[in-house]
Design an enzyme around this catalytic site. Structure first.
Site, PDB file in Angstrom:
ATOM      1  N   THR A 237      51.502  62.972  -3.428  1.00 29.60           N
ATOM      2  CA  THR A 237      50.052  62.814  -3.309  1.00 29.60           C
ATOM      3  C   THR A 237      49.578  61.915  -4.435  1.00 29.60           C
ATOM      4  OG1 THR A 237      49.876  65.014  -2.336  1.00 29.60           O
ATOM      5  CG2 THR A 237      47.858  64.042  -3.208  1.00 29.60           C
TER       6      THR A 237
ATOM      7  N   LEU B 193      39.900  80.904   7.497  1.00 27.66           N
ATOM      8  CA  LEU B 193      38.648  81.666   7.493  1.00 27.66           C
ATOM      9  C   LEU B 193      38.897  83.115   7.066  1.00 27.66           C
ATOM     10  CD1 LEU B 193      36.684  80.450  10.667  1.00 27.66           C
ATOM     11  CD2 LEU B 193      36.199  79.961   8.263  1.00 27.66           C
TER      12      LEU B 193
ATOM     13  N   LYS C 286      44.467  70.792  -7.675  1.00 28.44           N
ATOM     14  CA  LYS C 286      44.746  69.451  -8.197  1.00 28.44           C
ATOM     15  C   LYS C 286      44.122  68.375  -7.317  1.00 28.44           C
ATOM     16  CE  LYS C 286      48.934  67.918  -7.465  1.00 28.44           C
ATOM     17  NZ  LYS C 286      48.806  66.716  -6.617  1.00 28.44           N
TER      18      LYS C 286
ATOM     19  N   LYS D  27      50.163  82.735  -2.951  1.00 25.64           N
ATOM     20  CA  LYS D  27      50.087  83.244  -1.589  1.00 25.64           C
ATOM     21  C   LYS D  27      51.432  83.838  -1.226  1.00 25.64           C
ATOM     22  CE  LYS D  27      51.386  79.207   1.183  1.00 25.64           C
ATOM     23  NZ  LYS D  27      51.003  78.362   2.328  1.00 25.64           N
TER      24      LYS D  27
ATOM     25  N   CYS E  16      48.542  72.396  -4.809  1.00 18.26           N
ATOM     26  CA  CYS E  16      47.870  71.254  -4.182  1.00 18.26           C
ATOM     27  C   CYS E  16      46.345  71.337  -4.204  1.00 18.26           C
ATOM     28  CB  CYS E  16      48.342  71.105  -2.733  1.00 18.26           C
ATOM     29  SG  CYS E  16      50.080  70.656  -2.579  1.00 18.26           S
TER      30      CYS E  16
ATOM     31  N   THR F  59      53.084  64.559  -9.311  1.00 19.20           N
ATOM     32  CA  THR F  59      51.871  63.832  -9.701  1.00 19.20           C
ATOM     33  C   THR F  59      50.859  64.858 -10.211  1.00 19.20           C
ATOM     34  OG1 THR F  59      51.032  63.916  -7.422  1.00 19.20           O
ATOM     35  CG2 THR F  59      52.232  61.941  -8.078  1.00 19.20           C
TER      36      THR F  59
ATOM     37  N   GLU G 262      53.440  75.593   1.351  1.00 20.82           N
ATOM     38  CA  GLU G 262      54.486  76.437   0.799  1.00 20.82           C
ATOM     39  C   GLU G 262      54.555  77.746   1.580  1.00 20.82           C
ATOM     40  OE1 GLU G 262      54.530  76.899  -3.449  1.00 20.82           O
ATOM     41  OE2 GLU G 262      53.630  74.923  -3.738  1.00 20.82           O
TER      42      GLU G 262
ATOM     43  N   PHE H 200      52.111  67.020   4.682  1.00 19.43           N
ATOM     44  CA  PHE H 200      51.117  68.063   4.939  1.00 19.43           C
ATOM     45  C   PHE H 200      51.834  69.412   5.052  1.00 19.43           C
ATOM     46  CE2 PHE H 200      49.389  64.092   6.538  1.00 19.43           C
ATOM     47  CZ  PHE H 200      48.132  64.069   5.928  1.00 19.43           C
TER      48      PHE H 200
ATOM     49  N   ASP I 125      68.048  63.613  -7.868  1.00 20.95           N
ATOM     50  CA  ASP I 125      67.223  64.352  -8.816  1.00 20.95           C
ATOM     51  C   ASP I 125      67.736  64.101 -10.219  1.00 20.95           C
ATOM     52  OD1 ASP I 125      65.076  66.829  -8.502  1.00 20.95           O
ATOM     53  OD2 ASP I 125      66.227  66.927 -10.367  1.00 20.95           O
TER      54      ASP I 125
END
Length: 438
Positions: free
Chosen positions: A124, A248, A261, A319, A258, A89, A153, A150, A33
């Site tokens: 991505t 749902l 964007k 969330k 994600c 990105t 979070e 995939f 990093d």
């Protein structure tokens, strides 16, 4: 038999989770990093993000010696066979992903890679990025593979260790299969494709899930009008194996790092190739409408005007299970309320400091507990589905909150519980039952 050292470049949600989980599978992983202070903290076992299970996974990796952290991409990539690019990105402002960091890192490490090294894009990225990276590296002895993540979070460790599938794509099939082999012990099926298909799979998956959420929110609006219950509708739909029960659940819209964007990027990719994609446009419109409807409910609960009205907000992150505020629908609703003059007091279990007034963001006074957030409020609004919000003592809330209305944007509280504590409940996705508060 060792597959060779793995370098992970970037230690955000994707990079840090991927590195720690790959180390748990027995691989030798070095995470690099650009932030030296962050590297030092992670080397001490400090986790810079809120992600359940990641601290234990990191600690085991550090203790075993399978996981190490270094400063800089070059230090991580040196001697590695697999170099996983887990770099930001972000939206470049026009719907296109900003790939400058990716290309800068590739240009830096390209000449340093060992012959036979495999560059793996987990970030991505738009269709064609693998080809662009191949041209930037300009080395016939280095393969480029697309291997999208995939991860969600709040459940990223579980998602990594229990994947639905492993997607790898490349013009070099042997390299793609070698990358798939890294995940062999997870027992998931591998989908081996072209690089272009692999890159598009990630965008398509996220955009489809965003459309599913927008659809159920629109069904929820219809359910309120006709006297139906969106939870019952979702339950009935979910048994259909062609639809499934996930994504749902109605709420104040979708957000996060994600979905917004990637949905916008997919729409831009389609437009750039002159492909009409009205479903994506409708997905965004529907999401904005969901946030507008919730703000309308709060205004109505406050008597028709929000000017100077104190509103309590429970939940600020996009969330539960994360401390991520990026494109949070909770903040999007709060922005609408603040624009009409509401005075906002907010609490979130993952946010311990004030969310200051930045450009395009409302000013919210963040307080240390949910009862303080409710103190003096005319309306309480539940915006994030933290389980604790369904377990709090509403009688105690009633002692500090002069208003008697709860706008439940996440379906956390039932009518009877609210009424027993002296509150009227305004739900979403179904008509209010108008139970007389005690």
């Amino acid at each position: 038999m060792s597959v060779g050292r793995i370098a992970v470049i970037g230690t955000g949600y994707v990079g840090l989770t991927s590195g720690a989980c790959l180390a748990s599978l027995g691989h030798q992983v070095v995470c690099g990093d650009v932030d030296a202070a962050k590297v030092a903290a992670m080397s001490r076992g400090e986790v810079p993000i809120l992600e359940p299970g990641l601290d234990e996974m990191m600690a085991r990796g550090l203790q075993s010696g399978n996981l190490t952290f270094v400063h800089g991409a070059a230090a991580a990539a040196a001697g590695a066979r697999y170099i996983l690019l887990c770099l930001p990105t972000p939206d470049g402002g026009d719907g296109r992903a900003d790939l400058r960091i990716v290309h800068d890192v590739v240009a830096q490490i390209g000449p340093l890679l060992d012959p036979g090294a495999i560059l793996v894009t987990k970030s991505t990225v738009p269709v064609g990025t693998a080809q662009d990276i191949t041209e930037t590296v300009d080395r016939a002895d280095v393969a480029v593979v697309s291997n999208p993540e995939f991860l969600q979070e709040g459940t990223a460790v579980r998602n990594f260790m229990n994947p639905d599938r492993i997607v790898v794509g490349s013009t070099d099939r042997a390299a793609a299969l070698a990358v798939a082999e890294l995940y062999r012990d997870l027992g998931a099926p591998s989908v081996v494709t072209s690089a272009e298909s692999s890159e598009l799979i990630k965008y398509a998956a996220n955009a489809f899930l965003a459309m599913k959420l927008s659809f159920i929110n629109s069904i929820g609006a219809l359910a309120e009008t006709v006297g139906a219950d969106v939870a019952e509708i979702a339950d009935g739909m979910g048994f259909d194996e062609r639809i499934g029960s996930k994504f749902l659940r109605t709420g104040p819209g979708w957000g996060g790092s994600c979905f917004p964007k990637d949905t916008k990027a997919l729409a831009t990719i389609a437009a750039d190739h002159h492909v009409s994609f009205p479903l994506l446009e409708a997905t965004y419109v529907s999401n904005d409408q969901a946030q507008d409807r919730l703000a309308d409910k709060v205004r109505a609960a406050a008597g028709g005007s929000l000017c100077g009205v104190r509103i309590a907000l429970w939940g600020l992150t996009f969330k539960a299970g994360t401390d991520d505020l990026r494109d949070s629908p909770a903040l999007a609703v709060a922005l609408r309320l603040a624009a009409e003059g509401a005075v906002l007091q907010g609490f979130d279990p993952a946010i311990s400091k004030d969310v200051t007034a930045a450009r395009d963001r409302p000013e919210i006074t963040v307080v240390p507990d949910p009862y303080t957030a409710a103190a003096g409020a005319a309306v309480l609004v539940i915006l994030t589905e933290w389980p604790v919000f369904g377990e709090l003592d509403l009688l105690e809330v009633g002692r500090v909150m002069p208003g008697r209305v709860i706008v439940d944007g996440r379906g956390m509280i039932d009518d009877e519980t609210a009424a027993a504590a002296g509150f009227s409940l305004v739900p979403i996705g179904r008509p209010a039952h108008h139970i007389v508060p005690a």
